[in-house]
Design a protein around this motif. Structure first.
Motif, PDB file in Angstrom:
ATOM      1  N   ARG A  26      27.157  55.972  80.400  1.00  0.00           N
ATOM      2  CA  ARG A  26      26.464  55.146  79.399  1.00  0.00           C
ATOM      3  C   ARG A  26      26.876  55.451  77.968  1.00  0.00           C
ATOM      4  O   ARG A  26      26.447  54.774  77.043  1.00  0.00           O
ATOM      5  N   PHE A  31      25.259  60.401  84.350  1.00  0.00           N
ATOM      6  CA  PHE A  31      24.390  59.477  83.619  1.00  0.00           C
ATOM      7  C   PHE A  31      24.890  59.288  82.198  1.00  0.00           C
ATOM      8  O   PHE A  31      25.078  58.158  81.734  1.00  0.00           O
ATOM      9  N   THR A  40      20.718  55.575  73.982  1.00  0.00           N
ATOM     10  CA  THR A  40      21.405  56.103  75.160  1.00  0.00           C
ATOM     11  C   THR A  40      22.912  56.058  74.968  1.00  0.00           C
ATOM     12  O   THR A  40      23.630  56.998  75.325  1.00  0.00           O
ATOM     13  N   ASN A  52      13.555  59.299  74.397  1.00  0.00           N
ATOM     14  CA  ASN A  52      14.248  58.184  75.040  1.00  0.00           C
ATOM     15  C   ASN A  52      13.798  58.083  76.506  1.00  0.00           C
ATOM     16  O   ASN A  52      14.051  58.991  77.300  1.00  0.00           O
ATOM     17  N   PRO A  53      13.129  57.005  76.894  1.00  0.00           N
ATOM     18  CA  PRO A  53      12.601  56.905  78.265  1.00  0.00           C
ATOM     19  C   PRO A  53      13.672  56.682  79.322  1.00  0.00           C
ATOM     20  O   PRO A  53      13.380  56.755  80.522  1.00  0.00           O
ATOM     21  N   GLN A  54      14.919  56.412  78.906  1.00  0.00           N
ATOM     22  CA  GLN A  54      15.974  56.132  79.873  1.00  0.00           C
ATOM     23  C   GLN A  54      16.648  57.375  80.434  1.00  0.00           C
ATOM     24  O   GLN A  54      17.349  57.291  81.440  1.00  0.00           O
ATOM     25  N   ALA A  84      15.992  51.814  73.209  1.00  0.00           N
ATOM     26  CA  ALA A  84      16.507  52.895  74.044  1.00  0.00           C
ATOM     27  C   ALA A  84      17.975  52.713  74.414  1.00  0.00           C
ATOM     28  O   ALA A  84      18.727  53.686  74.481  1.00  0.00           O
ATOM     29  N   ASP A  85      18.401  51.475  74.664  1.00  0.00           N
ATOM     30  CA  ASP A  85      19.804  51.238  75.037  1.00  0.00           C
ATOM     31  C   ASP A  85      20.753  51.751  73.953  1.00  0.00           C
ATOM     32  O   ASP A  85      21.779  52.365  74.257  1.00  0.00           O
ATOM     33  N   THR A 105      18.603  61.724  72.918  1.00  0.00           N
ATOM     34  CA  THR A 105      17.522  61.834  73.899  1.00  0.00           C
ATOM     35  C   THR A 105      16.137  61.792  73.263  1.00  0.00           C
ATOM     36  O   THR A 105      15.148  61.541  73.962  1.00  0.00           O
ATOM     37  N   LYS A 144       7.377  56.741  73.561  1.00  0.00           N
ATOM     38  CA  LYS A 144       8.657  56.204  74.020  1.00  0.00           C
ATOM     39  C   LYS A 144       9.471  55.752  72.817  1.00  0.00           C
ATOM     40  O   LYS A 144       8.975  55.023  71.953  1.00  0.00           O
ATOM     41  N   ASP A 197      15.173  61.793  84.855  1.00  0.00           N
ATOM     42  CA  ASP A 197      13.867  62.440  85.019  1.00  0.00           C
ATOM     43  C   ASP A 197      13.959  63.956  84.914  1.00  0.00           C
ATOM     44  O   ASP A 197      13.040  64.601  84.406  1.00  0.00           O
TER      45      ASP A 197
END
Length: 391
Positions: free
Chosen positions: A317, A313, A202, A220-222, A198-199, A207, A194, A225
């Motif tokens: 962001r 998404f 993002t 990036n885990p955010q 991440a913020d 990514t 991970k 999916d």
């Protein structure tokens, strides 16, 4: 003179880096024969060491480096060090890091292309061939979209947890290596990590990130999916010394399509369709517009929802200033390192995807086994005009 020792050190590091890059560009065939195989082994060893901890080691090292630079800046002011000398040594540190990166991973930009390694013939193609490839990836994504797990009370795709997906990401590469006999994918399949902070990433639209000095691939885990399995395979491909972004995207698709888990297959075909559809949208003219409309008509409700969510998404962001800065830095790095297309290389994967479709889907379908030729067989030749033909 002592004030300039840091700059001299930075210049020496920079000169060595330049020599390595010039060697890589001029003797790319030699680099391709040796370098990726040696570095792939090194990356596997490094990944094994750094895999002992769950977080990216390089981020910890970056934090420590930042603290040390800040502390040295404070000491410079407190002890009245010469700021020119201080900056020279800071510059030398970064020049040294870039030299390490170039030697331990960066020369992969000068190795052969993935298409050459896979014996994939790349050539020009028609608008119709681009359209047919786009429709193929759309149809595959349509079928997989209908079987994808979706959240309770939501239409969003809901795949398994990050760690579970990361553990499965290497399965596609193993299949490509041992079932399809592509040795270029015989690298480390240890799970990706991970990506911390991440913020921030993002907001920049980042990514994933792979750092060759520590042998770590991080994602990036955010991110949605739907793109998570594909991105895992993309970063894993970088760790396998596939440096070019177009090639890493193509490797990500191949690994996803060869993975037995439908979550990976959907992610791979979803991203492949997006790249080809965006390429088709960029073609001008009435025929192209008709082709786009034709492709759109066949998009299922589930696939369209996932495409819209993916776009929203990142749009919601994205920090325009931070993203523009990140794109500029990345573009400069890629072009300096040997990826001449820069960040445009990411979307250029559609070229490989179309040629792959032609070579592995279209041509096998039109290649039918011919029966032995018999000149007296009227089903094979027309003998009506031959006076000597048997009645």
């Amino acid at each position: 003179m002592k004030y300039w020792f840091g700059y001299l050190t930075a210049a020496i590091f920079g000169a060595i880096t330049w020599v390595l890059m010039e060697f890589g560009e001029r003797f790319s065939s030699l680099v391709d024969m040796v370098y990726p195989y040696v570095i792939r082994t090194l990356q596997g060893i490094l990944a094994q060491w750094t895999g002992a901890v769950a977080f990216p080691v390089w981020q910890l090292l970056a934090l420590v480096l930042g603290v040390l630079i800040l502390a040295s800046f404070v000491l410079m002011i407190a002890l009245k060090w010469n700021p020119i000398e201080w900056f020279g040594w800071v510059l030398a540190v970064f020049a040294g890091i870039y030299l390490l990166h170039t030697g331990m991973w960066g020369l992969n930009y000068y190795a052969g292309t993935l298409a050459q390694d896979l014996r994939l013939e790349t050539s020009t193609y028609t608008l119709e061939e681009l359209t047919e490839a786009t429709e193929y990836y759309r149809d595959q994504a349509n079928a997989l979209a209908k079987t994808a797990q979706r959240g309770n009370g939501s239409s969003n795709v809901q795949f398994e947890e990050f760690e579970v997906l990361a553990a499965k990401a290497g399965d596609g590469f193993k299949s490509l290596t041992y079932d399809y006999h592509y040795p270029v994918f015989a690298g480390s399949t240890l799970p990706v990590k991970k990506l911390g902070w991440a913020d921030m990433y993002t907001s920049m639209g980042i990514t994933g990130f792979t750092f060759g000095i520590t042998g770590e691939a991080a994602v990036n885990p955010q991110i949605p999916d739907i793109s998570l399995p594909f991105t895992m395979c993309h970063e894993m491909a970088h760790r396998m010394c596939i440096a070019n972004e177009r090639d890493a995207n193509f490797a990500g698709f191949l690994a996803c399509s060869a993975n037995p888990d439908p979550q990976f297959r959907y992610s791979g075909y979803f991203m492949a369709f997006r790249y080809c559809f965006n390429a088709l949208n960029r073609v001008s003219g009435q025929q192209a517009a008709a082709a786009v409309a034709r492709v759109k008509d066949g998009i299922s409700q589930e696939l369209q929802f996932d495409m819209d969510y993916y776009d929203r998404f990142f749009a919601d962001r994205r920090d325009q200033g931070a993203a523009s800065l990140a794109d500029t830095v990345n573009d400069t790095y890629l072009k300096t390192s040997g990826d001449k297309e820069g960040i445009a290389s990411y979307s250029a994967v559609y070229d490989l995807l179309v040629n792959w479709h032609i070579q592995t889907v279209v041509l096998p379908e039109v290649s039918v086994e011919q029966s032995p030729f018999d000149p007296y067989d009227e089903s094979q030749v027309d003998l009506s005009g031959n006076v000597n033909a048997r009645g």
